[in-house]
Design an enzyme around this catalytic site. Structure first.
Site, PDB file in Angstrom:
ATOM      1  N   CYS A 156       0.817  -1.214   0.000  1.00 41.80           N
ATOM      2  CA  CYS A 156       0.000   0.000   0.000  1.00 41.80           C
ATOM      3  C   CYS A 156       0.857   1.274   0.000  1.00 41.80           C
ATOM      4  O   CYS A 156       1.557   1.556  -0.943  1.00 41.80           O
ATOM      5  CB  CYS A 156      -0.996  -0.037   1.157  1.00 41.80           C
ATOM      6  SG  CYS A 156      -2.397   1.085   0.966  1.00 41.80           S
ATOM      7  N   HIS A 157       0.805   2.075   1.073  1.00 39.66           N
ATOM      8  CA  HIS A 157       1.588   3.304   1.172  1.00 39.66           C
ATOM      9  C   HIS A 157       3.011   3.052   1.669  1.00 39.66           C
ATOM     10  O   HIS A 157       3.843   3.960   1.635  1.00 39.66           O
ATOM     11  CB  HIS A 157       0.911   4.298   2.125  1.00 39.66           C
ATOM     12  CG  HIS A 157      -0.276   4.989   1.546  1.00 39.66           C
ATOM     13  ND1 HIS A 157      -1.515   4.402   1.486  1.00 39.66           N
ATOM     14  CD2 HIS A 157      -0.405   6.218   0.984  1.00 39.66           C
ATOM     15  CE1 HIS A 157      -2.367   5.244   0.927  1.00 39.66           C
ATOM     16  NE2 HIS A 157      -1.726   6.349   0.606  1.00 39.66           N
ATOM     17  N   ALA A 158       3.310   1.851   2.136  1.00 35.20           N
ATOM     18  CA  ALA A 158       4.616   1.577   2.735  1.00 35.20           C
ATOM     19  C   ALA A 158       5.806   1.784   1.800  1.00 35.20           C
ATOM     20  O   ALA A 158       6.903   2.066   2.285  1.00 35.20           O
ATOM     21  CB  ALA A 158       4.637   0.179   3.340  1.00 35.20           C
ATOM     22  N   TRP A 180       6.568   4.330   0.444  1.00 32.76           N
ATOM     23  CA  TRP A 180       7.088   5.647   0.829  1.00 32.76           C
ATOM     24  C   TRP A 180       8.324   5.502   1.715  1.00 32.76           C
ATOM     25  O   TRP A 180       9.251   6.306   1.632  1.00 32.76           O
ATOM     26  CB  TRP A 180       6.032   6.414   1.613  1.00 32.76           C
ATOM     27  CG  TRP A 180       5.254   7.436   0.850  1.00 32.76           C
ATOM     28  CD1 TRP A 180       5.512   7.946  -0.387  1.00 32.76           C
ATOM     29  CD2 TRP A 180       4.072   8.089   1.313  1.00 32.76           C
ATOM     30  NE1 TRP A 180       4.548   8.877  -0.718  1.00 32.76           N
ATOM     31  CE2 TRP A 180       3.665   8.985   0.304  1.00 32.76           C
ATOM     32  CE3 TRP A 180       3.331   8.011   2.476  1.00 32.76           C
ATOM     33  CZ2 TRP A 180       2.544   9.795   0.436  1.00 32.76           C
ATOM     34  CZ3 TRP A 180       2.205   8.819   2.603  1.00 32.76           C
ATOM     35  CH2 TRP A 180       1.823   9.694   1.585  1.00 32.76           C
TER      36      TRP A 180
END
Length: 192
Positions: free
Chosen positions: A111-113, A115
């Site tokens: 997902c956003h990890a 980043w």
């Protein structure tokens, strides 16, 4: 069934993580007999979310200042925009991930990890996926972003979102099993 008895996995998370992106992969790892530690920037408990709504809390096993990357064989990075945005500003997180990468240890990132991988300067030249809203960040960091449920690139498995967790878990278990430490339990190196 995959047997990860000799594997010790670091799960880096803090308040704002997406509940199923931590709990479901963690359950799969524990079912495979891996030792899993939730590591955070604070002791106690961390708050999960289901998208925008608070849900459960999860106990922290160890704080960042209590761990060294050489104690772990693999890393799981759950998503959640708040979770990832907070952790990416932590120098200890960046250092931990850089050291795990230098040692060639496997990463499972959803997902956003990704980043965190961008902020740790690890994405250049890698192929990965993520939640669609951060594809520009990955491309701007020199990564090759592809919209697919799961991608395996060398020692990384990445996925987009909670709907992709079944495929993500399967590829995570496969990757971690391929790169598991020898029966001696050595934490200094993994098979490549």
């Amino acid at each position: 069934m995959t047997d990860l008895t000799n594997l010790r996995v670091a799960v880096l998370a803090t308040d704002g993580f997406e509940e199923t992106e931590l709990t479901e992969p963690m359950r799969a790892l524990r079912d495979a007999k891996a030792q899993v530690d939730v590591i955070s920037n604070k002791p106690g408990q961390i708050q999960a979310f289901r998208h925008h709504d608070k849900s459960i809390t999860v106990n922290v096993d160890r704080s960042l200042d209590q761990v060294q990357p050489n104690e772990y064989d693999a890393v799981l990075l759950p998503g959640g925009a708040l979770n990832t945005d907070t952790l990416r500003a932590e120098p200890q997180v960046k250092s931990f991930l850089q050291q795990m990468q230098q040692a060639g240890k496997p990463f499972a990132v959803i997902c956003h990890a990704p980043w965190l991988l961008v902020s740790a300067d690890l994405v250049k030249g890698r192929t990965l996926t993520s939640y669609y809203t951060i594809q520009d960040d990955i491309r701007n960091a020199g990564g090759n972003w592809i919209d697919r449920d799961v991608i395996v690139d060398r020692n990384w498995v990445t996925s987009r979102q909670p709907d992709d967790i079944p495929a993500f878990n399967q590829e995570m278990l496969n990757l971690f099993a391929q790169m598991a430490p020898a029966a001696s339990g050595s934490r200094s190196a993994v098979k490549r």
